[in-house]
Design a protein around this motif. Structure first.
Motif, PDB file in Angstrom:
ATOM      1  N   PHE A  90       7.113   8.948  10.183  1.00 39.46           N
ATOM      2  CA  PHE A  90       6.114   8.802   9.123  1.00 39.46           C
ATOM      3  C   PHE A  90       6.218   7.414   8.472  1.00 39.46           C
ATOM      4  O   PHE A  90       5.200   6.762   8.222  1.00 39.46           O
ATOM      5  CB  PHE A  90       6.273   9.904   8.070  1.00 39.46           C
ATOM      6  CG  PHE A  90       5.436   9.661   6.842  1.00 39.46           C
ATOM      7  CD1 PHE A  90       4.051   9.772   6.885  1.00 39.46           C
ATOM      8  CD2 PHE A  90       6.023   9.281   5.638  1.00 39.46           C
ATOM      9  CE1 PHE A  90       3.263   9.518   5.771  1.00 39.46           C
ATOM     10  CE2 PHE A  90       5.254   9.022   4.512  1.00 39.46           C
ATOM     11  CZ  PHE A  90       3.876   9.145   4.580  1.00 39.46           C
ATOM     12  N   HIS A  91       7.434   6.956   8.214  1.00 34.37           N
ATOM     13  CA  HIS A  91       7.613   5.624   7.617  1.00 34.37           C
ATOM     14  C   HIS A  91       6.947   4.545   8.465  1.00 34.37           C
ATOM     15  O   HIS A  91       6.292   3.643   7.936  1.00 34.37           O
ATOM     16  CB  HIS A  91       9.106   5.289   7.479  1.00 34.37           C
ATOM     17  CG  HIS A  91       9.803   6.067   6.404  1.00 34.37           C
ATOM     18  ND1 HIS A  91      11.168   6.051   6.247  1.00 34.37           N
ATOM     19  CD2 HIS A  91       9.314   6.882   5.434  1.00 34.37           C
ATOM     20  CE1 HIS A  91      11.501   6.825   5.214  1.00 34.37           C
ATOM     21  NE2 HIS A  91      10.396   7.345   4.716  1.00 34.37           N
ATOM     22  N   ALA A  92       7.123   4.641   9.776  1.00 32.52           N
ATOM     23  CA  ALA A  92       6.536   3.630  10.664  1.00 32.52           C
ATOM     24  C   ALA A  92       5.011   3.681  10.567  1.00 32.52           C
ATOM     25  O   ALA A  92       4.350   2.634  10.488  1.00 32.52           O
ATOM     26  CB  ALA A  92       7.006   3.865  12.103  1.00 32.52           C
ATOM     27  N   ARG A  93       4.449   4.893  10.530  1.00 31.63           N
ATOM     28  CA  ARG A  93       2.987   5.000  10.417  1.00 31.63           C
ATOM     29  C   ARG A  93       2.511   4.480   9.072  1.00 31.63           C
ATOM     30  O   ARG A  93       1.458   3.842   8.965  1.00 31.63           O
ATOM     31  CB  ARG A  93       2.549   6.458  10.614  1.00 31.63           C
ATOM     32  CG  ARG A  93       2.591   6.885  12.079  1.00 31.63           C
ATOM     33  CD  ARG A  93       1.887   8.213  12.308  1.00 31.63           C
ATOM     34  NE  ARG A  93       2.615   9.330  11.742  1.00 31.63           N
ATOM     35  CZ  ARG A  93       2.183  10.080  10.742  1.00 31.63           C
ATOM     36  NH1 ARG A  93       0.999   9.833  10.170  1.00 31.63           N
ATOM     37  NH2 ARG A  93       2.918  11.068  10.287  1.00 31.63           N
ATOM     38  N   LEU A  94       3.282   4.771   8.024  1.00 30.93           N
ATOM     39  CA  LEU A  94       2.939   4.301   6.676  1.00 30.93           C
ATOM     40  C   LEU A  94       2.912   2.769   6.636  1.00 30.93           C
ATOM     41  O   LEU A  94       1.965   2.150   6.145  1.00 30.93           O
ATOM     42  CB  LEU A  94       3.971   4.850   5.674  1.00 30.93           C
ATOM     43  CG  LEU A  94       3.888   4.386   4.234  1.00 30.93           C
ATOM     44  CD1 LEU A  94       2.622   4.918   3.569  1.00 30.93           C
ATOM     45  CD2 LEU A  94       5.120   4.840   3.446  1.00 30.93           C
ATOM     46  N   ARG A  95       3.955   2.151   7.180  1.00 32.03           N
ATOM     47  CA  ARG A  95       4.030   0.678   7.169  1.00 32.03           C
ATOM     48  C   ARG A  95       2.917   0.077   8.010  1.00 32.03           C
ATOM     49  O   ARG A  95       2.298  -0.928   7.635  1.00 32.03           O
ATOM     50  CB  ARG A  95       5.395   0.212   7.702  1.00 32.03           C
ATOM     51  CG  ARG A  95       6.575   0.566   6.821  1.00 32.03           C
ATOM     52  CD  ARG A  95       7.847  -0.097   7.347  1.00 32.03           C
ATOM     53  NE  ARG A  95       8.177   0.310   8.703  1.00 32.03           N
ATOM     54  CZ  ARG A  95       9.147   1.157   9.031  1.00 32.03           C
ATOM     55  NH1 ARG A  95       9.913   1.701   8.093  1.00 32.03           N
ATOM     56  NH2 ARG A  95       9.385   1.465  10.293  1.00 32.03           N
ATOM     57  N   ASP A  96       2.646   0.713   9.181  1.00 30.73           N
ATOM     58  CA  ASP A  96       1.632   0.164  10.082  1.00 30.73           C
ATOM     59  C   ASP A  96       0.221   0.350   9.526  1.00 30.73           C
ATOM     60  O   ASP A  96      -0.682  -0.421   9.849  1.00 30.73           O
ATOM     61  CB  ASP A  96       1.738   0.822  11.473  1.00 30.73           C
ATOM     62  CG  ASP A  96       2.998   0.381  12.209  1.00 30.73           C
ATOM     63  OD1 ASP A  96       3.626  -0.619  11.761  1.00 30.73           O
ATOM     64  OD2 ASP A  96       3.370   1.027  13.206  1.00 30.73           O
ATOM     65  N   ALA A  97       0.040   1.372   8.672  1.00 28.44           N
ATOM     66  CA  ALA A  97      -1.295   1.636   8.131  1.00 28.44           C
ATOM     67  C   ALA A  97      -1.750   0.520   7.204  1.00 28.44           C
ATOM     68  O   ALA A  97      -2.947   0.241   7.101  1.00 28.44           O
ATOM     69  CB  ALA A  97      -1.302   2.986   7.403  1.00 28.44           C
ATOM     70  N   GLY A  98      -0.797  -0.126   6.530  1.00 28.37           N
ATOM     71  CA  GLY A  98      -1.162  -1.225   5.634  1.00 28.37           C
ATOM     72  C   GLY A  98      -0.164  -1.372   4.517  1.00 28.37           C
ATOM     73  O   GLY A  98       0.729  -0.535   4.357  1.00 28.37           O
ATOM     74  N   PRO A  99      -0.302  -2.452   3.739  1.00 31.76           N
ATOM     75  CA  PRO A  99       0.640  -2.686   2.643  1.00 31.76           C
ATOM     76  C   PRO A  99       0.533  -1.631   1.543  1.00 31.76           C
ATOM     77  O   PRO A  99       1.527  -1.303   0.898  1.00 31.76           O
ATOM     78  CB  PRO A  99       0.267  -4.072   2.121  1.00 31.76           C
ATOM     79  CG  PRO A  99      -1.064  -4.394   2.697  1.00 31.76           C
ATOM     80  CD  PRO A  99      -1.281  -3.544   3.909  1.00 31.76           C
ATOM     81  N   VAL A 100      -0.683  -1.120   1.325  1.00 25.72           N
ATOM     82  CA  VAL A 100      -0.917  -0.066   0.331  1.00 25.72           C
ATOM     83  C   VAL A 100      -1.738   1.026   0.998  1.00 25.72           C
ATOM     84  O   VAL A 100      -2.745   0.731   1.658  1.00 25.72           O
ATOM     85  CB  VAL A 100      -1.693  -0.591  -0.904  1.00 25.72           C
ATOM     86  CG1 VAL A 100      -1.855   0.513  -1.939  1.00 25.72           C
ATOM     87  CG2 VAL A 100      -1.001  -1.803  -1.509  1.00 25.72           C
ATOM     88  N   VAL A 101      -1.299   2.244   0.842  1.00 26.76           N
ATOM     89  CA  VAL A 101      -1.948   3.379   1.504  1.00 26.76           C
ATOM     90  C   VAL A 101      -2.216   4.445   0.450  1.00 26.76           C
ATOM     91  O   VAL A 101      -1.457   4.570  -0.508  1.00 26.76           O
ATOM     92  CB  VAL A 101      -1.002   3.925   2.609  1.00 26.76           C
ATOM     93  CG1 VAL A 101      -1.527   5.200   3.220  1.00 26.76           C
ATOM     94  CG2 VAL A 101      -0.779   2.862   3.685  1.00 26.76           C
ATOM     95  N   ARG A 102      -3.309   5.192   0.635  1.00 30.08           N
ATOM     96  CA  ARG A 102      -3.548   6.317  -0.278  1.00 30.08           C
ATOM     97  C   ARG A 102      -3.039   7.606   0.347  1.00 30.08           C
ATOM     98  O   ARG A 102      -3.180   7.817   1.551  1.00 30.08           O
ATOM     99  CB  ARG A 102      -5.046   6.453  -0.595  1.00 30.08           C
ATOM    100  CG  ARG A 102      -5.517   5.453  -1.635  1.00 30.08           C
ATOM    101  CD  ARG A 102      -6.877   5.789  -2.244  1.00 30.08           C
ATOM    102  NE  ARG A 102      -7.775   6.446  -1.309  1.00 30.08           N
ATOM    103  CZ  ARG A 102      -8.279   7.676  -1.507  1.00 30.08           C
ATOM    104  NH1 ARG A 102      -7.974   8.362  -2.598  1.00 30.08           N
ATOM    105  NH2 ARG A 102      -9.096   8.191  -0.623  1.00 30.08           N
ATOM    106  N   LEU A 103      -2.434   8.463  -0.493  1.00 34.81           N
ATOM    107  CA  LEU A 103      -2.004   9.788  -0.068  1.00 34.81           C
ATOM    108  C   LEU A 103      -2.831  10.797  -0.867  1.00 34.81           C
ATOM    109  O   LEU A 103      -2.437  11.222  -1.955  1.00 34.81           O
ATOM    110  CB  LEU A 103      -0.510   9.996  -0.344  1.00 34.81           C
ATOM    111  CG  LEU A 103       0.466   8.981   0.267  1.00 34.81           C
ATOM    112  CD1 LEU A 103       1.903   9.277  -0.181  1.00 34.81           C
ATOM    113  CD2 LEU A 103       0.381   8.975   1.791  1.00 34.81           C
TER     114      LEU A 103
END
Ligand code: OVV
Length: 403
Positions: free
Chosen positions: A30-43
């Motif tokens: 999940f961390h890798a997907r979070l980082r790859d999604a962008g610098p700021v992500v919405r949950l």
């Protein structure tokens, strides 16, 4: 991943539940997907923003004016909802209030006061290491990581002997309470009454033995550094942040070594590396995985607008493995890594004030074991311990070869 236009700017969105059992057990994909999604992500599940890259986690932790702590370091926005307990004067405060209190705590937990503990803490680490090596096989959590901090820290604070089992339960409660009101928080709340009562009683001046950190906080109040009303809440900070953190720190360090026996062999050949090995373990398997901040006004990070009053979830454990900062080696445990700059203790004005005590405990335990043990390996399947904020293990069976 999907993107929703908010104000013309697309903010990447992830539908995962970072407080669900699956991600709490193994957060790294999940961390890798979070980082790859962008610098700021919405949950959207929690209506919050998230950051997982080192650069932006690090910068946000430093920017206490924008990313405030006084609205809570958990999901609850103290401006809108009542906190589960009176806010911490340290963790859940901003400068200038925070600065005064931090200074008082920093004078009580200073390099000098912690150095004085070394001759008290060291023999206990050595005696425990002797016993464990003698046994040959033990549980690195229930026989070591949950034992040593409780042998030394409550005495250093000056706590009453009776009822100390409340400490681990209170820590679990406090760290679960930073997350959503899920099954984990419910379970912790179920037995919270007597635990909270013991903590409150133990923070009173009459409960604290002379010479300990607790009594010294009350003396700081006598000197006028803080008020007498603030003293018990500062003692409460010691009890909230001083036990589980070190238990999980030692746990995760032992997990890293038991699952990387070749690293133990290197440490055994150079036990003086224990200090650096602890930092590398904190980087690799960070006990405190996340903290929230709240935006004090409309802001922007890497071009992504974040409105005022947004909760922002900072993934310390993800920043500590971000290949953009650490290279491809970020996912590997290697005691030769330069782990300096990791954010496992936070960063900026709130960076862990108890850090010297945590380091003393972990380094004494690790060097005592490294001198006595030539080899370590897993002797069973480790069992994870789930918590909304702090990552660790309930059980790590290990077998050791004496030196
Ligand atoms: C659980 C926790 C972490 C850090 C600080 C505090 C509590 C506090 O009470 O100050």
């Amino acid at each position: 991943m999907s993107t929703h236009g908010l104000t013309g700017t697309d903010v990447p969105t992830l539908d995962d539940d970072p407080f669900g059992h699956r991600i709490l057990t193994d957060p790294y994909d999940f961390h890798a997907r979070l980082r790859d999604a962008g610098p700021v992500v919405r949950l959207p599940r929690y209506g919050v923003y998230a950051m997982g890259r080192y650069e932006h986690v690090h910068a946000s932790l430093q920017d206490w004016k924008t990313f405030v702590s006084s609205r809570g370091a958990g999901l609850t926005d103290f401006k809108r909802e009542k906190p589960w307990r009176p806010p911490s004067l340290l963790l859940e405060a901003d400068p200038p209030d925070h600065t005064v209190v931090r200074q008082a705590m920093g004078s009580v937990i200073s390099p000098r006061t912690v150095r004085e503990l070394k001759p008290v803490f060291r023999p206990k680490a050595e005696a425990l290491a002797d016993r464990l090596v003698e046994r040959g096989a033990f549980d690195a959590v229930t026989d070591l990581a949950e034992v040593y901090p409780l042998q030394v820290f409550p005495d250093a604070v000056g706590l009453p002997q009776e009822g100390r089992d409340a400490l681990l339960r209170y820590g679990a409660l406090a760290f679960n309470a930073f997350g959503p009101h899920n099954d984990l928080l419910d379970a912790a709340l179920a037995t919270a009454g007597p635990v909270q009562q013991w903590i409150a009683d133990s923070c009173r001046r009459e409960s604290l033995a002379p010479g300990g950190f607790g009594a010294r906080l009350w003396e700081a109040a006598d000197r006028g550094e803080i008020s007498h009303e603030q003293a018990p809440l500062l003692v409460r900070s010691l009890l909230s942040a001083g036990v589980d953190t070190t238990v999980y720190g030692i746990t995760n360090m032992m997990y890293a070594f038991a699952s990387h026996p070749e690293q133990w062999e290197r440490l055994h050949r150079a036990p003086s590396r224990a200090k650096f090995a602890f930092d590398e373990a904190l980087r690799f398997e960070s006990p405190v995985q996340t903290f929230f901040r709240t935006t004090a006004y409309d802001t922007e990070v890497a071009g992504v607008p974040i409105p005022e009053g947004s909760k922002v979830l900072l993934f310390l454990g993800s920043a500590n493995r971000d290949p953009r900062h650490w290279g491809e080696a970020g996912d590997r445990f290697d005691i030769a890594h330069r782990a300096a700059g990791h954010v496992a203790f936070g960063m900026g004005v709130h960076q862990c004030v108890g850090q010297p005590i945590a380091r003393l405990e972990a380094e004494l335990v690790l060097s005592a074991l490294a001198e006595r043990i030539r080899g370590i390996e897993l002797d069973g399947v480790p069992r994870p311990k789930l918590n909304n904020t702090i990552k660790g293990w309930a059980s790590i069976p290990v077998r050791v070869t004496p030196a």
